[in-house]
Design a protein around this motif. Structure first.
Motif, PDB file in Angstrom:
ATOM      1  N   ASN A 264       0.953  -1.196   0.226  1.00  0.00           N
ATOM      2  CA  ASN A 264       0.124   0.221  -0.024  1.00  0.00           C
ATOM      3  C   ASN A 264       0.499   1.533  -0.035  1.00  0.00           C
ATOM      4  O   ASN A 264       0.478   2.441  -0.272  1.00  0.00           O
ATOM      5  N   GLN A 265       2.133   1.096   0.529  1.00  0.00           N
ATOM      6  CA  GLN A 265       2.963   2.188   0.759  1.00  0.00           C
ATOM      7  C   GLN A 265       3.601   2.906  -0.667  1.00  0.00           C
ATOM      8  O   GLN A 265       3.508   3.630  -1.257  1.00  0.00           O
ATOM      9  N   TYR A 266       3.761   1.207  -1.483  1.00  0.00           N
ATOM     10  CA  TYR A 266       4.503   1.374  -2.791  1.00  0.00           C
ATOM     11  C   TYR A 266       3.406   1.615  -3.892  1.00  0.00           C
ATOM     12  O   TYR A 266       3.600   2.608  -4.727  1.00  0.00           O
ATOM     13  N   TYR A 267       1.566   1.963  -3.327  1.00  0.00           N
ATOM     14  CA  TYR A 267       1.057   2.462  -4.080  1.00  0.00           C
ATOM     15  C   TYR A 267       0.879   3.925  -4.544  1.00  0.00           C
ATOM     16  O   TYR A 267       0.449   4.699  -5.030  1.00  0.00           O
ATOM     17  N   GLN A 268       1.227   4.075  -2.945  1.00  0.00           N
ATOM     18  CA  GLN A 268       0.969   5.354  -2.990  1.00  0.00           C
ATOM     19  C   GLN A 268       1.739   6.575  -2.998  1.00  0.00           C
ATOM     20  O   GLN A 268       2.210   7.469  -3.527  1.00  0.00           O
ATOM     21  N   ASN A 269       3.239   6.108  -3.155  1.00  0.00           N
ATOM     22  CA  ASN A 269       4.062   6.448  -3.254  1.00  0.00           C
ATOM     23  C   ASN A 269       5.118   6.837  -5.549  1.00  0.00           C
ATOM     24  O   ASN A 269       5.503   7.427  -5.788  1.00  0.00           O
ATOM     25  N   ASN A 270       4.165   6.017  -5.731  1.00  0.00           N
ATOM     26  CA  ASN A 270       4.126   4.993  -7.742  1.00  0.00           C
ATOM     27  C   ASN A 270       5.460   5.304  -7.657  1.00  0.00           C
ATOM     28  O   ASN A 270       5.879   6.348  -9.049  1.00  0.00           O
ATOM     29  N   ASN A 271       6.723   4.499  -7.312  1.00  0.00           N
ATOM     30  CA  ASN A 271       7.699   4.834  -7.534  1.00  0.00           C
ATOM     31  C   ASN A 271       8.385   3.745  -9.138  1.00  0.00           C
ATOM     32  O   ASN A 271       7.913   2.722  -8.515  1.00  0.00           O
ATOM     33  N   PRO A 272       8.496   4.667 -10.016  1.00  0.00           N
ATOM     34  CA  PRO A 272       8.853   4.055 -11.247  1.00  0.00           C
ATOM     35  C   PRO A 272       9.526   2.216 -11.241  1.00  0.00           C
ATOM     36  O   PRO A 272       9.460   0.717 -11.409  1.00  0.00           O
ATOM     37  N   GLN A 273      10.890   2.947 -10.026  1.00  0.00           N
ATOM     38  CA  GLN A 273      11.869   1.556 -10.052  1.00  0.00           C
ATOM     39  C   GLN A 273      11.377   0.852  -9.360  1.00  0.00           C
ATOM     40  O   GLN A 273      11.368  -0.200  -9.646  1.00  0.00           O
ATOM     41  N   ILE A 274      10.275   0.489  -8.020  1.00  0.00           N
ATOM     42  CA  ILE A 274       9.429  -0.040  -7.638  1.00  0.00           C
ATOM     43  C   ILE A 274       8.770  -0.893  -7.877  1.00  0.00           C
ATOM     44  O   ILE A 274       8.858  -1.974  -7.616  1.00  0.00           O
ATOM     45  N   LEU A 275       7.968  -0.276  -9.058  1.00  0.00           N
ATOM     46  CA  LEU A 275       7.297  -0.467  -9.823  1.00  0.00           C
ATOM     47  C   LEU A 275       7.202  -1.685 -10.187  1.00  0.00           C
ATOM     48  O   LEU A 275       7.264  -2.792 -10.241  1.00  0.00           O
TER      49      LEU A 275
END
Length: 528
Positions: A264-275
């Motif tokens: 959910n944190q990744y969803y909110q941050n929307n970081n291309p590298q993490i995606l």
């Protein structure tokens, strides 16, 4: 059940039922999840001819009944073909006193319910009963306007539980006689939404149905009767009870919660590298995870697994939504604890663990090479129909609440659901109609000849009739320890817990009493 229900079989039945999913106040676009009876999630093409089951179940004949489209509009004489299955393997010679074991079809293909209601076949020989499964209107092939046109806003308006109960009643009176002309006792069976229908049928039409086995029937899962946090709280407790604390100190549900929170944190941050990294970590099918919306889809995919598994946590291997081992939640929690204990714990460890658990649900056989987040568990069987029902009278509030469950916060949002229903189906949900129409907790004080059964593992039991509630003395309440979604309706199995064996024995005892009561009232000499 994947099988329909739940459990499709079912199931839905699921079973059956809606869950508003909005991760936080700033993310109102988050999707709504449709909770289904597991049995109702399985779709299969069936021949219109007499069919023999590949399993140990006896053969059935597929027939069609000219059913009224609208039982309550005397200016509408339109009819449609309603499918029903008949098994006469245990009857011998049909007589005026032959019992009718009647399955009240719920939100799915009726063949699936036939395949997953072994109790009827295990019990029928004792009474030489005729077995009939009638398909619910707008499900399976019983679509009044065809497989596509039935689901337009102007044509689907005849889909409701009231019309379904009238269908079953009209079927009985046309087939077996009206009022005193009927000498065949009728016993209803149903699970999940089907169990709700069975119990309501007995309550509303006691002159037509003489008793009802209502398994895992959440007749109290409505506004003001059951809090919207209960379903997912029970899911969470199931995982917590299966924690392997001897191997790893953190409970199973806590690990899952942490994994979902990281996503959910990744969803909110929307970081291309993490995606891009998530696509590899979760082995997502092409094109992978490219946007925050895809992360949201991943969270929904995981959530679907974790809040469906408690319904189908059976004590033996089963092949429903997916092939599963016996007690799959225990298998999942053992795997999660092994992962957490075997390496230095990082955010990636939690993600690895939460995927490993979901893999038991989605890929236990190991045959899938990648995870398709948009592919449904099964070919769409009645999803539109059930969604419409949750938009008219079957409004069953369920939400995610961080104080009591392991899922991403998503409180029940009635106004958001109303807006969705108005936009898609041109209807406004009537949140109190089911209670007005069928009665809430006062109804079971007046009801007779019903067995309500629930399993402690089944998250739908929170909205069911439970021990300690005030009921009429002729209503029996059964609580099955170690029981998942309508386990008692399934065929007997050597791995069944003793609790479900006792439940079935009580149900057979009650059926015997109902049949003899019918015989005495009719002045028949028949002793069942």
């Amino acid at each position: 059940m994947q099988l329909s229900s739940l459990l499709v079989a079912v199931a839905l039945m699921i079973a059956l039922m809606i869950c508003g999913s909005s991760a936080d106040a700033s993310s109102s676009e988050r999707v709504f999840l449709l909770k289904r009876d597991p049995v109702s999630m399985l779709s299969r093409k069936q021949s219109n001819k007499s069919t023999r089951m590949a399993s140990a179940l006896p053969p059935y004949k597929t027939l069609y009944f000219d059913q009224k489209l609208d039982h309550f509009d005397f200016t509408n004489d339109k009819t449609f073909k309603q499918r029903y299955l008949v098994c006469d393997s245990f009857v011998g010679k049909m007589t005026p006193s032959t019992p009718i074991f009647f399955y009240t079809g719920n939100e799915g293909d009726i063949v699936t319910f036939y395949e997953n209601t072994g109790l009827m076949f295990d019990t029928a020989p004792q009474f030489n009963a005729l077995i009939i499964f009638v398909e619910h209107r707008y499900y399976g092939v019983s679509n009044p306007f065809g497989p596509v046109n039935s689901f337009t806003p102007e044509n689907i308006k005849w889909l409701s539980s009231e019309q379904a109960l009238a269908d079953y009643s009209y079927f009985i009176t046309e087939m077996f006689g009206l009022d005193e002309k009927r000498t065949n006792p009728v016993i209803a069976f149903g699970g999940s939404y089907g169990g709700m229908l069975s119990s309501w049928w007995r309550m509303k039409y006691p002159h037509i149905v003489d008793g009802a086995i209502a398994a895992s029937a959440p007749i109290f899962q409505f506004t003001g009767l059951t809090a919207p946090n209960v379903y997912n709280q029970i899911c969470t407790e199931d995982f917590k009870k299966s924690s392997n604390l001897a191997k790893y100190h953190e409970t199973c549900d806590a690990v899952i919660k942490n994994g979902l929170s990281i996503l959910n944190q990744y969803y909110q941050n929307n970081n291309p590298q993490i995606l891009q990294k998530l696509s590899s970590q979760f082995r997502i099918c092409s094109p992978g995870i490219r946007t925050s919306a895809d992360v949201n889809q991943l969270i929904s995919w995981l959530t679907q697994a974790y809040n469906t598994l408690p319904m189908i946590d059976y004590p033996y291997p089963a092949n429903f939504l997916m092939p599963l081992p016996g007690y799959p939640i225990q298998v999942i929690c053992d795997r999660i604890s092994t992962i957490m204990a075997s390496e230095k714990v990082t955010t990636d460890t939690y993600l690895k663990a939460v995927l490993e658990g979901a893999n038991v649900y989605y890929n236990y056989t190991g045959t899938s090479t990648c995870n398709n987040l948009t592919q449904p568990d099964s070919p769409s069987l009645g999803d539109d129909g059930w969604e419409y029902q949750t938009c008219n009278e079957m409004v069953m509030p369920i939400g995610n609440y961080p104080q009591t469950d392991m899922f991403i916060p998503a409180p029940w949002d009635l106004q958001a659901w109303i807006s969705y229903c108005q936009q898609k189906w041109k209807v406004t949900p009537r949140t109190n109609w089911a209670i007005t129409n069928y009665g809430g907790k006062r109804a079971i004080l007046e009801a007779t000849n019903i067995v309500f059964s629930n399993g402690d593992l089944d998250p739908w039991h929170g909205g069911g009739v439970l021990p300690g509630m005030k009921v009429n003395e002729k209503v029996k309440v059964v609580y099955i320890e170690g029981g998942a979604h309508h386990l008692d309706l399934r065929s007997s199995n050597p791995l069944d817990p003793q609790s479900v064996r006792l439940a079935r024995a009580l149900e057979v005892k009650e059926i015997t009493a109902w049949l003899n009561e019918f015989s005495a009232k009719r002045g028949l000499k028949m002793k069942y």
